[in-house]
Write a protein that holds these residues in place. Sequence first.
Motif, PDB file in Angstrom:
ATOM      1  N   MET A  77     -27.514 -29.086 -18.130  1.00 12.11           N
ATOM      2  CA  MET A  77     -26.236 -28.662 -18.714  1.00 12.11           C
ATOM      3  C   MET A  77     -25.475 -29.880 -19.248  1.00 12.11           C
ATOM      4  N   THR A  78     -26.131 -30.562 -20.176  1.00 14.43           N
ATOM      5  CA  THR A  78     -25.574 -31.739 -20.833  1.00 14.43           C
ATOM      6  C   THR A  78     -25.724 -31.547 -22.338  1.00 14.43           C
ATOM      7  N   LYS A  79     -25.107 -32.435 -23.112  1.00 15.02           N
ATOM      8  CA  LYS A  79     -25.242 -32.345 -24.562  1.00 15.02           C
ATOM      9  C   LYS A  79     -26.707 -32.510 -24.971  1.00 15.02           C
ATOM     10  N   LEU A  80     -27.396 -33.482 -24.349  1.00 20.59           N
ATOM     11  CA  LEU A  80     -28.810 -33.685 -24.646  1.00 20.59           C
ATOM     12  C   LEU A  80     -29.626 -32.452 -24.248  1.00 20.59           C
ATOM     13  N   GLY A  81     -29.292 -31.864 -23.090  1.00 24.19           N
ATOM     14  CA  GLY A  81     -29.981 -30.657 -22.643  1.00 24.19           C
ATOM     15  C   GLY A  81     -29.779 -29.512 -23.617  1.00 24.19           C
ATOM     16  N   TYR A  82     -28.559 -29.392 -24.149  1.00 23.50           N
ATOM     17  CA  TYR A  82     -28.260 -28.335 -25.112  1.00 23.50           C
ATOM     18  C   TYR A  82     -29.105 -28.494 -26.373  1.00 23.50           C
ATOM     19  N   PHE A  83     -29.152 -29.723 -26.906  1.00 24.27           N
ATOM     20  CA  PHE A  83     -29.918 -29.937 -28.133  1.00 24.27           C
ATOM     21  C   PHE A  83     -31.414 -29.768 -27.899  1.00 24.27           C
ATOM     22  N   SER A  84     -31.884 -30.156 -26.716  1.00 23.14           N
ATOM     23  CA  SER A  84     -33.299 -29.966 -26.381  1.00 23.14           C
ATOM     24  C   SER A  84     -33.634 -28.483 -26.327  1.00 23.14           C
ATOM     25  N   TRP A  85     -32.743 -27.695 -25.708  1.00 19.02           N
ATOM     26  CA  TRP A  85     -32.921 -26.235 -25.632  1.00 19.02           C
ATOM     27  C   TRP A  85     -32.931 -25.625 -27.022  1.00 19.02           C
ATOM     28  N   ARG A  86     -31.966 -26.022 -27.847  1.00 21.44           N
ATOM     29  CA  ARG A  86     -31.852 -25.452 -29.191  1.00 21.44           C
ATOM     30  C   ARG A  86     -33.071 -25.792 -30.054  1.00 21.44           C
ATOM     31  N   ASN A  87     -33.546 -27.038 -29.949  1.00 18.62           N
ATOM     32  CA  ASN A  87     -34.715 -27.439 -30.735  1.00 18.62           C
ATOM     33  C   ASN A  87     -35.972 -26.716 -30.269  1.00 18.62           C
ATOM     34  N   ALA A  88     -36.098 -26.530 -28.960  1.00 22.08           N
ATOM     35  CA  ALA A  88     -37.248 -25.788 -28.428  1.00 22.08           C
ATOM     36  C   ALA A  88     -37.215 -24.338 -28.910  1.00 22.08           C
ATOM     37  N   LEU A  89     -36.019 -23.750 -28.941  1.00 23.98           N
ATOM     38  CA  LEU A  89     -35.887 -22.379 -29.419  1.00 23.98           C
ATOM     39  C   LEU A  89     -36.280 -22.260 -30.883  1.00 23.98           C
ATOM     40  N   LYS A  90     -35.798 -23.181 -31.716  1.00 21.58           N
ATOM     41  CA  LYS A  90     -36.117 -23.130 -33.149  1.00 21.58           C
ATOM     42  C   LYS A  90     -37.628 -23.178 -33.369  1.00 21.58           C
ATOM     43  N   LYS A  91     -38.290 -24.065 -32.657  1.00 15.07           N
ATOM     44  CA  LYS A  91     -39.747 -24.202 -32.785  1.00 15.07           C
ATOM     45  C   LYS A  91     -40.444 -22.915 -32.341  1.00 15.07           C
ATOM     46  N   ARG A  92     -40.022 -22.383 -31.211  1.00 13.45           N
ATOM     47  CA  ARG A  92     -40.635 -21.171 -30.649  1.00 13.45           C
ATOM     48  C   ARG A  92     -40.397 -19.968 -31.564  1.00 13.45           C
ATOM     49  N   GLN A  93     -39.157 -19.822 -32.031  1.00 10.40           N
ATOM     50  CA  GLN A  93     -38.817 -18.698 -32.901  1.00 10.40           C
ATOM     51  C   GLN A  93     -39.560 -18.782 -34.230  1.00 10.40           C
ATOM     52  N   ALA A  94     -39.706 -19.997 -34.754  1.00  8.65           N
ATOM     53  CA  ALA A  94     -40.423 -20.183 -36.016  1.00  8.65           C
ATOM     54  C   ALA A  94     -41.890 -19.792 -35.869  1.00  8.65           C
ATOM     55  N   GLU A  95     -42.515 -20.214 -34.771  1.00  8.21           N
ATOM     56  CA  GLU A  95     -43.920 -19.867 -34.535  1.00  8.21           C
ATOM     57  C   GLU A  95     -44.097 -18.362 -34.377  1.00  8.21           C
ATOM     58  N   HIS A  96     -43.154 -17.724 -33.683  1.00 10.82           N
ATOM     59  CA  HIS A  96     -43.215 -16.286 -33.451  1.00 10.82           C
ATOM     60  C   HIS A  96     -43.103 -15.513 -34.764  1.00 10.82           C
ATOM     61  N   VAL A  97     -42.131 -15.858 -35.596  1.00 12.42           N
ATOM     62  CA  VAL A  97     -41.939 -15.109 -36.839  1.00 12.42           C
ATOM     63  C   VAL A  97     -43.048 -15.413 -37.834  1.00 12.42           C
ATOM     64  N   GLU A  98     -43.610 -16.609 -37.777  1.00 10.18           N
ATOM     65  CA  GLU A  98     -44.734 -16.918 -38.665  1.00 10.18           C
ATOM     66  C   GLU A  98     -45.921 -15.998 -38.348  1.00 10.18           C
ATOM     67  N   ARG A  99     -46.191 -15.783 -37.066  1.00  6.61           N
ATOM     68  CA  ARG A  99     -47.262 -14.860 -36.670  1.00  6.61           C
ATOM     69  C   ARG A  99     -46.963 -13.441 -37.142  1.00  6.61           C
ATOM     70  N   ILE A 100     -45.716 -13.019 -36.954  1.00  2.00           N
ATOM     71  CA  ILE A 100     -45.316 -11.668 -37.381  1.00  2.00           C
ATOM     72  C   ILE A 100     -45.551 -11.494 -38.877  1.00  2.00           C
ATOM     73  N   CYS A 101     -45.161 -12.484 -39.672  1.00  2.00           N
ATOM     74  CA  CYS A 101     -45.298 -12.383 -41.128  1.00  2.00           C
ATOM     75  C   CYS A 101     -46.764 -12.296 -41.550  1.00  2.00           C
ATOM     76  N   ILE A 102     -47.616 -13.104 -40.926  1.00  2.00           N
ATOM     77  CA  ILE A 102     -49.043 -13.060 -41.258  1.00  2.00           C
ATOM     78  C   ILE A 102     -49.634 -11.711 -40.874  1.00  2.00           C
ATOM     79  N   GLU A 103     -49.282 -11.215 -39.689  1.00  2.00           N
ATOM     80  CA  GLU A 103     -49.786  -9.905 -39.254  1.00  2.00           C
ATOM     81  C   GLU A 103     -49.283  -8.776 -40.153  1.00  2.00           C
ATOM     82  N   ALA A 104     -48.121  -8.974 -40.774  1.00  2.00           N
ATOM     83  CA  ALA A 104     -47.560  -7.946 -41.658  1.00  2.00           C
ATOM     84  C   ALA A 104     -48.189  -7.971 -43.045  1.00  2.00           C
TER      85      ALA A 104
END
Length: 197
Positions: A77-104
């Motif tokens: 629960m620090t500024k660095l922790g927040y940015f690490s969480w946000r960056n991990a989410l962006k990467k994960r969400q991007a990979e997830h939607v990329e798979r969805i788009c290819i499957e579609a």
Amino acid sequence: MTSPYNKALAAIDAAHALDPKIITKPDGNEIAYELHYANKMTHYLSLRKPEASETLKLAIRAQHLSRWEVPRSEYPMTKLGYFSWRNALKKRQAEHVERICIEAGYSTNDAARVAALVRKEDLRNDAETQALEDVACLVFLDDQFEEYEKAWEDEDKTIGILRRTWAKMTEEGRQLALNIEMEERPKAVLAKALSGA
């Protein structure tokens, strides 16, 4: 025959609908929070960039894809922790939607473009990425700011967050932001932030 766009959109929304956080809309109907958020994102995109490409529309819709599966509490629960969480989410969400788009049925290039937008790549030079950033800021101001403002006790911190949000936006985004209806207290804090007082 269902188009790749409609298939991808349906898959994204099906994932959003699994969000365990349920909110009640003004009309009394209940909805999964992330589906509500996605609807808000699409609404503001229609105002900010009505001629948006399919890839941008899908990236907008997938901004918080399965976000609840990675709680903020899993990171410090620090500024660095927040940015690490946000960056991990962006990467994960991007990979997830990329798979969805290819499957579609999208090409690998189009699917990769959606993923790049979700990651907000080349933010200052890519007009679509900047439009996405504007929309995310608009949804924050419209849908989340009032709740956060009540929870945050430090007005200086709130003003700092508002100024950083404003700095991320284009002039088109800022004009739309000025039309958002707010209660008196958050509206006053926003005005103070923008005045530089």
